[in-house]
Design a protein around this motif. Structure first.
Motif, mmCIF file in Angstrom:
data_model
loop_
_atom_site.group_PDB
_atom_site.id
_atom_site.type_symbol
_atom_site.label_atom_id
_atom_site.label_comp_id
_atom_site.label_asym_id
_atom_site.label_seq_id
_atom_site.Cartn_x
_atom_site.Cartn_y
_atom_site.Cartn_z
ATOM 1 N N ILE A 46 -5.743 -6.475 13.851
ATOM 2 C CA ILE A 46 -6.448 -5.216 13.645
ATOM 3 C C ILE A 46 -7.835 -5.530 13.079
ATOM 4 C CG2 ILE A 46 -6.407 -3.024 12.351
ATOM 5 C CD1 ILE A 46 -4.221 -3.317 14.575
ATOM 6 N N ASP A 47 -8.830 -4.774 13.495
ATOM 7 C CA ASP A 47 -10.195 -4.940 13.025
ATOM 8 C C ASP A 47 -10.232 -4.980 11.494
ATOM 9 O OD1 ASP A 47 -13.224 -4.670 13.732
ATOM 10 O OD2 ASP A 47 -12.845 -3.218 12.116
ATOM 11 N N GLU A 48 -10.986 -5.916 10.935
ATOM 12 C CA GLU A 48 -11.002 -6.126 9.488
ATOM 13 C C GLU A 48 -11.434 -4.881 8.705
ATOM 14 O OE1 GLU A 48 -10.021 -8.159 6.122
ATOM 15 O OE2 GLU A 48 -9.604 -8.758 8.184
ATOM 16 N N ALA A 49 -12.355 -4.103 9.242
ATOM 17 C CA ALA A 49 -12.778 -2.874 8.549
ATOM 18 C C ALA A 49 -11.615 -1.890 8.451
ATOM 19 C CB ALA A 49 -13.965 -2.241 9.263
ATOM 20 N N VAL A 50 -10.829 -1.792 9.500
ATOM 21 C CA VAL A 50 -9.657 -0.906 9.498
ATOM 22 C C VAL A 50 -8.603 -1.457 8.535
ATOM 23 C CG1 VAL A 50 -7.816 0.110 10.895
ATOM 24 C CG2 VAL A 50 -10.125 -0.103 11.835
ATOM 25 N N VAL A 51 -8.430 -2.777 8.515
ATOM 26 C CA VAL A 51 -7.487 -3.398 7.580
ATOM 27 C C VAL A 51 -7.855 -3.008 6.150
ATOM 28 C CG1 VAL A 51 -6.646 -5.579 6.604
ATOM 29 C CG2 VAL A 51 -6.899 -5.340 9.088
ATOM 30 N N GLU A 52 -9.116 -3.159 5.794
ATOM 31 C CA GLU A 52 -9.540 -2.863 4.419
ATOM 32 C C GLU A 52 -9.348 -1.386 4.085
ATOM 33 O OE1 GLU A 52 -10.054 -5.118 2.094
ATOM 34 O OE2 GLU A 52 -9.585 -6.534 3.689
ATOM 35 N N ASP A 53 -9.653 -0.485 5.023
ATOM 36 C CA ASP A 53 -9.418 0.952 4.794
ATOM 37 C C ASP A 53 -7.936 1.235 4.625
ATOM 38 O OD1 ASP A 53 -12.133 1.400 4.961
ATOM 39 O OD2 ASP A 53 -12.061 2.354 6.951
ATOM 40 N N ALA A 54 -7.117 0.612 5.459
ATOM 41 C CA ALA A 54 -5.664 0.833 5.375
ATOM 42 C C ALA A 54 -5.111 0.309 4.058
ATOM 43 C CB ALA A 54 -4.955 0.169 6.562
ATOM 44 N N VAL A 55 -5.579 -0.835 3.615
ATOM 45 C CA VAL A 55 -5.113 -1.408 2.344
ATOM 46 C C VAL A 55 -5.493 -0.482 1.187
ATOM 47 C CG1 VAL A 55 -5.453 -3.330 0.733
ATOM 48 C CG2 VAL A 55 -5.014 -3.782 3.158
ATOM 49 N N LEU A 56 -6.695 0.069 1.214
ATOM 50 C CA LEU A 56 -7.101 1.002 0.162
ATOM 51 C C LEU A 56 -6.249 2.273 0.217
ATOM 52 C CD1 LEU A 56 -8.862 1.841 -2.180
ATOM 53 C CD2 LEU A 56 -10.651 2.488 -0.542
ATOM 54 N N ALA A 57 -5.991 2.781 1.414
ATOM 55 C CA ALA A 57 -5.136 3.970 1.551
ATOM 56 C C ALA A 57 -3.732 3.684 1.036
ATOM 57 C CB ALA A 57 -5.093 4.431 3.009
ATOM 58 N N VAL A 58 -3.182 2.532 1.373
ATOM 59 C CA VAL A 58 -1.855 2.147 0.866
ATOM 60 C C VAL A 58 -1.874 2.114 -0.652
ATOM 61 C CG1 VAL A 58 -0.257 0.184 0.652
ATOM 62 C CG2 VAL A 58 -1.028 0.938 2.913
ATOM 63 N N SER A 59 -2.899 1.521 -1.226
ATOM 64 C CA SER A 59 -3.001 1.426 -2.676
ATOM 65 C C SER A 59 -2.988 2.811 -3.312
ATOM 66 C CB SER A 59 -4.286 0.682 -3.050
ATOM 67 O OG SER A 59 -4.344 0.460 -4.428
ATOM 68 N N GLU A 60 -3.769 3.716 -2.780
ATOM 69 C CA GLU A 60 -3.858 5.059 -3.359
ATOM 70 C C GLU A 60 -2.561 5.843 -3.157
ATOM 71 O OE1 GLU A 60 -6.156 5.890 -5.364
ATOM 72 O OE2 GLU A 60 -7.418 4.162 -4.941
ATOM 73 N N LEU A 61 -1.996 5.792 -1.963
ATOM 74 C CA LEU A 61 -0.781 6.572 -1.695
ATOM 75 C C LEU A 61 0.427 6.017 -2.447
ATOM 76 C CD1 LEU A 61 -1.221 7.363 2.111
ATOM 77 C CD2 LEU A 61 -1.752 8.830 0.136
ATOM 78 N N VAL A 62 0.542 4.698 -2.518
ATOM 79 C CA VAL A 62 1.655 4.107 -3.271
ATOM 80 C C VAL A 62 1.480 4.393 -4.763
ATOM 81 C CG1 VAL A 62 2.787 1.939 -3.929
ATOM 82 C CG2 VAL A 62 2.222 2.372 -1.532
ATOM 83 N N SER A 63 0.257 4.297 -5.271
ATOM 84 C CA SER A 63 0.009 4.632 -6.681
ATOM 85 C C SER A 63 0.431 6.069 -6.983
ATOM 86 C CB SER A 63 -1.469 4.446 -7.028
ATOM 87 O OG SER A 63 -1.824 3.095 -6.983
ATOM 88 N N ASN A 64 0.085 6.990 -6.091
ATOM 89 C CA ASN A 64 0.504 8.386 -6.269
ATOM 90 C C ASN A 64 2.021 8.487 -6.277
ATOM 91 O OD1 ASN A 64 -2.113 9.298 -6.375
ATOM 92 N ND2 ASN A 64 -2.106 10.185 -4.322
ATOM 93 N N GLY A 65 2.675 7.752 -5.382
ATOM 94 C CA GLY A 65 4.137 7.772 -5.325
ATOM 95 C C GLY A 65 4.773 7.230 -6.590
ATOM 96 N N VAL A 66 4.206 6.161 -7.115
ATOM 97 C CA VAL A 66 4.728 5.589 -8.367
ATOM 98 C C VAL A 66 4.577 6.600 -9.495
ATOM 99 C CG1 VAL A 66 4.325 3.807 -10.123
ATOM 100 C CG2 VAL A 66 4.397 3.172 -7.704
ATOM 101 N N GLN A 67 3.423 7.253 -9.547
ATOM 102 C CA GLN A 67 3.144 8.183 -10.642
ATOM 103 C C GLN A 67 3.915 9.494 -10.523
ATOM 104 O OE1 GLN A 67 -1.017 9.013 -11.178
ATOM 105 N NE2 GLN A 67 -0.657 10.314 -12.951
ATOM 106 N N HIS A 68 4.030 10.038 -9.312
ATOM 107 C CA HIS A 68 4.574 11.388 -9.147
ATOM 108 C C HIS A 68 5.910 11.443 -8.410
ATOM 109 C CE1 HIS A 68 0.736 12.921 -10.532
ATOM 110 N NE2 HIS A 68 0.129 12.187 -9.625
#
Length: 139
Positions: A46-68
């Motif tokens: 996968i294109d590296e720019a998309v990889v980095e966006d996906a990793v950031l999205a995973v970080s934010e969504l998983v963090s929300n899941g852990v918290q809430h």
């Protein structure tokens, strides 16, 4: 962009390039999910720019899941024809909502980041899964 409901049973790409993992709601898992996602998407070329966006999205969504979230969390990532779809299941029926954080707030910007990065995002009808799709070219 207004979030819309999408079923958790959305069909992955024809070749099924995907992974899914369940894990306990522990802050240390956020980093694990970022590493797993990055490795998987790079393996799939996968294109590296998309990889980095996906990793950031995973970080934010998983963090929300852990918290809430409630109980075990789930992460599903798959390669679509023109991008990547990320879903995080947190078993909380209260849907994630976009909000504006105060300038001095230490949290509350996760969905704003996802909204800025994603082609589309939303919450399942049950409220327990937040998803986003990344990688589409915009003009």
């Amino acid at each position: 962009m207004t979030p819309v409901a999408a079923p958790l049973s959305a069909v992955p790409s024809q070749d099924g390039r995907a992974f899914e993992v369940a894990f306990p709601p522990d802050k240390v898992r956020v980093a694990h999910m970022r590493r797993i996602t990055r490795a998987f998407l790079r393996h799939e070329h996968i294109d590296e720019a998309v990889v980095e966006d996906a990793v950031l999205a995973v970080s934010e969504l998983v963090s929300n899941g852990v918290q809430h979230g409630r109980g075990e969390l789930g992460l599903r990532v798959w390669c679509l024809e023109r991008g990547v779809r990320v879903e995080v299941r947190d078993n909380n029926p209260a849907p994630a909502k976009l909000r504006v954080a105060a300038p001095d707030a230490e949290s509350g910007r996760g969905l704003c980041l996802v909204n800025a990065l994603a082609h589309d995002w939303g919450v399942s009808d049950s409220g327990a899964t937040t998803w986003c799709e990344l990688g589409w070219a915009t003009c």
